[in-house]
Write an enzyme that holds these catalytic residues in place. Structure first.
Site, PDB file in Angstrom:
ATOM      1  N   ARG A   3      50.729  46.743  48.806  1.00 52.25           N
ATOM      2  CA  ARG A   3      51.320  47.865  48.071  1.00 52.25           C
ATOM      3  C   ARG A   3      50.510  49.137  48.302  1.00 52.25           C
ATOM      4  O   ARG A   3      49.345  49.082  48.676  1.00 52.25           O
ATOM      5  CB  ARG A   3      51.344  47.565  46.563  1.00 52.25           C
ATOM      6  CG  ARG A   3      52.303  46.467  46.164  1.00 52.25           C
ATOM      7  CD  ARG A   3      52.172  46.145  44.690  1.00 52.25           C
ATOM      8  NE  ARG A   3      50.844  45.642  44.367  1.00 52.25           N
ATOM      9  CZ  ARG A   3      50.330  45.606  43.143  1.00 52.25           C
ATOM     10  NH1 ARG A   3      51.025  46.065  42.125  1.00 52.25           N
ATOM     11  NH2 ARG A   3      49.133  45.117  42.932  1.00 52.25           N
TER      12      ARG A   3
ATOM     13  N   PHE B  79      47.986  41.627  39.753  1.00 51.32           N
ATOM     14  CA  PHE B  79      47.358  40.932  38.629  1.00 51.32           C
ATOM     15  C   PHE B  79      47.435  39.416  38.791  1.00 51.32           C
ATOM     16  O   PHE B  79      47.394  38.908  39.904  1.00 51.32           O
ATOM     17  CB  PHE B  79      47.948  41.417  37.302  1.00 51.32           C
ATOM     18  CG  PHE B  79      47.681  42.874  37.025  1.00 51.32           C
ATOM     19  CD1 PHE B  79      46.397  43.385  37.091  1.00 51.32           C
ATOM     20  CD2 PHE B  79      48.709  43.749  36.726  1.00 51.32           C
ATOM     21  CE1 PHE B  79      46.130  44.728  36.848  1.00 51.32           C
ATOM     22  CE2 PHE B  79      48.460  45.098  36.488  1.00 51.32           C
ATOM     23  CZ  PHE B  79      47.169  45.582  36.543  1.00 51.32           C
TER      24      PHE B  79
ATOM     25  N   TRP C  31      34.035  40.162  51.530  1.00 48.98           N
ATOM     26  CA  TRP C  31      33.517  41.504  51.258  1.00 48.98           C
ATOM     27  C   TRP C  31      32.345  41.805  52.185  1.00 48.98           C
ATOM     28  O   TRP C  31      32.254  42.874  52.778  1.00 48.98           O
ATOM     29  CB  TRP C  31      33.070  41.617  49.801  1.00 48.98           C
ATOM     30  CG  TRP C  31      32.786  43.040  49.366  1.00 48.98           C
ATOM     31  CD1 TRP C  31      33.625  43.880  48.696  1.00 48.98           C
ATOM     32  CD2 TRP C  31      31.571  43.784  49.595  1.00 48.98           C
ATOM     33  NE1 TRP C  31      33.027  45.100  48.505  1.00 48.98           N
ATOM     34  CE2 TRP C  31      31.766  45.079  49.043  1.00 48.98           C
ATOM     35  CE3 TRP C  31      30.356  43.496  50.206  1.00 48.98           C
ATOM     36  CZ2 TRP C  31      30.785  46.066  49.081  1.00 48.98           C
ATOM     37  CZ3 TRP C  31      29.382  44.489  50.264  1.00 48.98           C
ATOM     38  CH2 TRP C  31      29.596  45.763  49.692  1.00 48.98           C
TER      39      TRP C  31
END
Length: 554
Positions: free
Chosen positions: A93, A300, A408
């Site tokens: 998104r 979420f 990460w």
């Protein structure tokens, strides 16, 4: 090298977007350049695919202020598939300026698992959200002009449901009065603003499959009711063509890249707590046309974005996830186990054990849809071996595939084990089935979501919601899927009930028909469609240097 997301992104080697398009199999005549590193895809210029790629949906446990890194894992697993020489595209998104300037941050991943150019994507990007804002507010202007010019449709100003929009958290605009100052200034009435990502036009753009479908969905949107209490649509106003014209460029998916050069399509940005939380069908279908594997995410936890992916996006798109990843962290599980944010750095395996009930519920939810999920344990530096061991032991005892990921810090290399587990699931058949039929009564659909997805006891409707439900049935709008507007922090409608609460009742305070989007928005608790900024918004640390580069973005 500094280890902030912004510094890592700024120091990354970024390839010309033409090279990324070539990797994705996008011909030059289907590419519309927005500078050196961004482009729109003219989907009509793509060749038909012999077969469509499989979909990996990334979701998460109930989010906490500790952070879960769902977008980071989504990007990382796509890069891991690339390292395994799989044909893959990541579909995400677009970030909203409200969270970027507020507290949640952007939506481009983090560390060495990011999409680039990070600054552009997190700010104005290619202008899609601005175009949606313009279309939303153009419709508002057309409505008020209709009232001013004689109101031939007999629209009741007290029953106009269409709100204006702004892509920023601005609580002062939730309720406003417009048209003051005399007859020349329009018809006075009460109005309000939603954040743009909660606009029905955002949902329409994300669920439309062609320009003609876009126009038809825009035409079906209800903007209010007449004095005789009959619905008024955009078709009645005759402006669906004008709205589609404002959206024609925004409707095209955007092509960018990850730090490792994996093609990324970023398009559409509805929130998952107040909207349906998935990127556009155009983006996902374009990615499926180009790659064997499409990695995408829904906002979420699995109780929000993933549930809406299954019941709304999958229905509209005619496909379902072939594999699901649930992202969890030691830190977040400790919070669900009752530990305050300030104490998360201290080793506490017992708190992890208590918080595991939240992860267990999300696993149960995905299994109810007929898909066996894979858990991605997103590692942080403060995680101890004992805490990680609690989660891996639970997974083994529960028959859940789980992988420790470190994307990460390591990029795709830190997600190789996860990608291999997901590939195994992609090679197995699923038994996907939605949890309710669209023809079920609204009350039944709500009860199913509350009991099966949230783990609650029951649902109750306020007097206002019951009145609205009666109207929905009168107009024949009740055979639509449900889009719950609910806090993201809890499985219940009460933000402070962490972990896996039981026996709770979810209260539906309002039901809003979104006929263009094709679902019913059910507002619960005190959820707002226009958020507010925090006491110390992230914007306070942001600046731009003399070289024109961003400072303090993240």
């Amino acid at each position: 090298m500094s280890n902030t997301d912004l510094s890592i992104a700024s120091n990354a080697e970024i390839l010309p977007i033409g090279e990324i398009a070539e990797r994705a199999g996008i011909p030059a005549d289907a590419l519309e350049l927005y500078g050196k590193y961004k482009a729109k895809i003219d989907v009509q210029a793509l060749l038909p695919a012999a077969r469509l790629g499989k979909v990996v949906l990334v979701t998460a446990i109930s989010p906490t202020p500790a952070g879960e890194g769902k977008s980071t894992v989504t990007v990382g697993i796509a890069d891991a598939f690339s390292q395994l020489k799989e044909s893959v595209i990541v579909a995400l998104r677009e970030p909203s300026l409200g969270p970027v300037m507020g507290v949640k941050g952007g939506a481009t991943g983090g560390g060495f698992a990011q999409v680039l150019p990070m600054e552009d994507i997190n700010l104005h990007f290619t202008g899609d959200i601005h175009a949606i804002t313009s279309a939303n507010n153009a419709l508002a202007a057309f409505i008020d002009n209709h009232l001013h010019q004689g109101n031939a449709l007999q629209i009741d100003p007290r029953r106009i449901t269409w709100k204006r929009a702004l892509d920023m958290n601005d609580r002062a605009l939730r309720q406003v009065t417009i048209g003051l100052g005399g007859p020349a200034q329009g018809v006075p009435r009460q109005d309000g603003f939603d954040i743009t990502v909660a606009s029905e036009i955002m949902a329409v753009l994300c669920l439309a499959t062609s320009i003609e479908d876009l126009k038809e969905r825009l035409a079906q949107m209800v903007i209010g009711y007449t004095y005789g209490k009959e619905p008024v649509t955009v078709r009645d106003l005759g402006v669906e063509g004008a709205l589609a014209l404002l959206l024609k460029e925004a409707f095209k998916p955007n092509l960018v890249q990850t730090i490792e050069g994996t093609p990324a399509i970023i398009h559409g940005g509805p929130f998952a707590n107040i909207a349906h939380g998935c990127n556009s069908l155009m983006a996902t279908n374009t990615a499926r046309q180009l790659a064997d594997i499409v990695v995408t995410e829904a906002g979420f936890g699995a109780d929000l974005g993933a549930e809406k992916f299954m019941h709304i996006k999958s229905r509209k798109g005619g496909f379902h996830p072939d594999a699901v990843v649930i992202v969890a962290t030691v830190r977040a599980l400790k919070m669900h186990g009752g530990i305050a944010k300030g104490l998360l750095g201290e080793e506490n395996p017992e708190a992890v054990r208590r918080g595991m009930v939240n992860l267990a519920k999300h696993v149960d939810t995905i299994r109810q849809f007929g898909i066996e999920p894979v858990v991605a344990l997103n590692r942080f530096l403060t995680d101890s071996d004992a805490e990680i061991g609690e989660i891996m032991e639970w997974a083994a005892a529960s028959g859940v595939q789980a992988a420790l990921t470190n994307v990460w810090e390591q990029g795709g290399a830190g997600g190789l084990e996860l990608a291999k587990l997901v590939k195994q699931e992609l090679d197995r058949p699923t038994n996907f089935a939605p949890l309710y039929d669209e023809t079920d009564a609204v009350e039944e659909k709500l009860q199913t979501i509350v009991q099966k997805v949230y783990g609650g006891a029951a649902v109750q409707l306020t007097d206002q919601a019951q009145k609205q439900l009666a109207e929905l049935k009168k107009y024949g709008w009740d055979e639509l899927p449900i889009c719950m507007a609910k806090t993201q922090y809890s499985l219940s409608d009460q933000p402070k009930l962490l972990g896996r609460p039981e026996g709770f009742i979810v209260t539906i305070r309002e039901i809003i028909p979104k006929l263009g989007a094709g679902f019913l928005v059910c507002l619960t608790g005190d959820i707002m469609t226009m958020p507010g900024l925090p006491k110390q918004p992230a914007a306070l640390k942001m600046d731009v240097g003399p070289d024109g580069k961003a400072i303090g973005l993240f």
